[in-house]
Design an enzyme around this catalytic site. Structure first.
Site, short mmCIF file in Angstrom:
data_model
loop_
_atom_site.label_atom_id
_atom_site.label_comp_id
_atom_site.label_asym_id
_atom_site.label_seq_id
_atom_site.Cartn_x
_atom_site.Cartn_y
_atom_site.Cartn_z
N SER A 280 17.61 0.51 -33.70
CA SER A 280 18.61 0.48 -34.60
C SER A 280 19.64 1.50 -33.72
O SER A 280 19.09 2.53 -33.59
CB SER A 280 18.30 1.05 -36.03
OG SER A 280 17.20 0.49 -36.69
N GLY B 206 15.01 11.75 -21.51
CA GLY B 206 16.08 11.23 -20.88
C GLY B 206 16.27 10.06 -20.35
O GLY B 206 16.95 9.63 -19.58
N SER B 207 15.08 8.94 -20.70
CA SER B 207 15.40 7.66 -19.94
C SER B 207 16.27 6.84 -20.29
O SER B 207 16.93 6.21 -19.57
CB SER B 207 13.94 7.02 -20.19
OG SER B 207 13.80 6.49 -21.48
N ASN B 208 16.91 7.10 -21.77
CA ASN B 208 18.11 6.41 -22.20
C ASN B 208 19.48 6.92 -21.44
O ASN B 208 20.16 6.14 -21.12
CB ASN B 208 18.13 6.61 -23.47
CG ASN B 208 17.41 5.40 -24.50
OD1 ASN B 208 17.71 4.16 -24.29
ND2 ASN B 208 16.21 5.80 -25.14
N GLU C 144 15.80 -0.61 -25.93
CA GLU C 144 16.81 0.58 -25.90
C GLU C 144 17.71 0.61 -24.66
O GLU C 144 18.77 0.43 -24.59
CB GLU C 144 16.01 2.11 -26.14
CG GLU C 144 15.65 1.87 -27.52
CD GLU C 144 15.05 3.47 -27.61
OE1 GLU C 144 15.04 3.91 -28.92
OE2 GLU C 144 14.49 4.21 -26.94
N ASN D 256 24.10 7.01 -32.66
CA ASN D 256 22.70 7.31 -32.28
C ASN D 256 21.61 6.23 -32.11
O ASN D 256 22.01 5.16 -32.63
CB ASN D 256 22.10 8.29 -33.55
CG ASN D 256 20.80 8.61 -33.39
OD1 ASN D 256 20.23 9.14 -32.51
ND2 ASN D 256 20.03 8.60 -34.44
N ASP E 252 19.71 9.65 -39.90
CA ASP E 252 19.71 8.09 -39.94
C ASP E 252 20.22 7.35 -40.87
O ASP E 252 19.84 6.19 -40.97
CB ASP E 252 18.17 7.73 -39.81
CG ASP E 252 17.19 8.57 -38.77
OD1 ASP E 252 17.89 8.64 -37.66
OD2 ASP E 252 16.18 9.03 -38.65
N LEU F 77 20.40 17.44 -36.61
CA LEU F 77 21.43 17.09 -37.44
C LEU F 77 22.72 17.53 -36.84
O LEU F 77 22.81 18.63 -36.41
CB LEU F 77 21.16 17.50 -38.77
CG LEU F 77 21.79 16.62 -40.04
CD1 LEU F 77 21.05 15.17 -39.94
CD2 LEU F 77 21.43 17.37 -41.29
C1 GAR Z 1 14.09 7.00 -27.88
O1 GAR Z 1 13.15 6.15 -28.01
C2 GAR Z 1 14.80 7.06 -29.15
O2 GAR Z 1 15.15 6.08 -29.85
C3 GAR Z 1 14.18 8.44 -29.87
O3 GAR Z 1 13.99 9.34 -28.84
C4 GAR Z 1 13.34 8.55 -27.81
C5 GAR Z 1 14.07 9.26 -26.60
O4 GAR Z 1 13.42 8.48 -25.34
N1 GAR Z 1 15.16 9.00 -31.02
C6 GAR Z 1 14.69 9.47 -32.04
O5 GAR Z 1 13.60 9.21 -32.41
C7 GAR Z 1 15.67 9.86 -33.15
N2 GAR Z 1 15.31 10.06 -34.35
P1 GAR Z 1 14.19 9.03 -24.01
O6 GAR Z 1 14.44 10.54 -23.96
O7 GAR Z 1 13.31 8.58 -23.09
O8 GAR Z 1 15.56 8.50 -23.90
#
Ligand code: GAR
Length: 191
Positions: free
Chosen positions: A137, A13-15, A175, A103, A146, A88
């Site tokens: 992306s 969950g850093s994003n 990101e 996404n 995707d 999905l």
């Molecule tokens: C992110 O890098 C995101 O792009 C990826 O999971 C990570 C989650 O990081 N998503 C995918 O691979 C989707 N197919 P986070 O939990 O630290 O935000």
């Protein structure tokens, strides 16, 4: 009225954290709810720390009931953000949120996407293929992994000694900078 964002996340969950903070005092929108399919996901700790309500659901609830739909309605959710969410999305919810579900994928789609391509698996595949660049992306979500309409991409260059870990860090940096800003732009463009 500020728009309400819901974040779906399965992992660290850093994003999610960066997005919650970005919209904390934002006049346009705020993160009203975090939803996770993993009861031990670290994103739930982050949400608690940042005083954002969170809820957990399972596969049956998501695909075979309207429970999640009703939660989204209860919180008056206008916009959905997937941030490391691995399932999905059901057509049922997509059709209620046309061009309102974003996404993020940690590579330059259409390469290195699809079912099972997430996190480090993506970075390993990119390195194994000897790519010179990777990136991020951001796209609208449709009923295929995707494949929805592309909204934004940004590249980063790979070094000779790049590892999946160093690449993951580079990608996360992109990101964290761009995702909140692209979400902001998409919400601004809502009618
Ligand atoms: C992110 O890098 C995101 O792009 C990826 O999971 C990570 C989650 O990081 N998503 C995918 O691979 C989707 N197919 P986070 O939990 O630290 O935000």
């Amino acid at each position: 009225m500020r728009k309400n964002i819901a974040i779906f996340a399965s992992g660290s969950g850093s994003n999610a954290e960066v997005i919650i903070s970005f919209f904390k005092e934002h006049p346009l929108a705020r993160v009203a709810l975090v939803l996770s399919n993993k009861e031990n996901a670290f994103v739930l700790n982050r949400a608690a720390q940042l005083n954002v309500p969170a809820t957990i659901f399972n596969r049956a609830t998501f695909y075979e009931s309207h429970t999640v739909d009703e939660i989204l309605e209860d919180y008056n959710i206008d916009f959905i953000v997937l941030a490391g969410f691995m399932w999905l999305f059901p057509e049922r919810i997509i059709s209620r949120y046309p061009n309102r579900i974003l996404n993020i994928h940690p590579a330059l789609l259409p390469k290195y996407g699809g079912k099972g391509m997430y996190g480090d698996r993506v970075h390993k595949a990119v390195l194994q293929a000897g790519e010179k660049y990777s990136g991020i992306s951001i796209h609208f979500v449709n009923a295929e992994y995707d494949k929805g309409e592309m909204v934004f991409q940004e590249k980063c260059r790979l070094e000779e000694n790049e590892t999946p870990e160093s690449l993951a860090e580079k990608v996360h940096r992109l990101e964290h900078f761009y995702y909140p800003r692209i979400i902001e732009k998409c919400i601004t463009e809502l009618e």
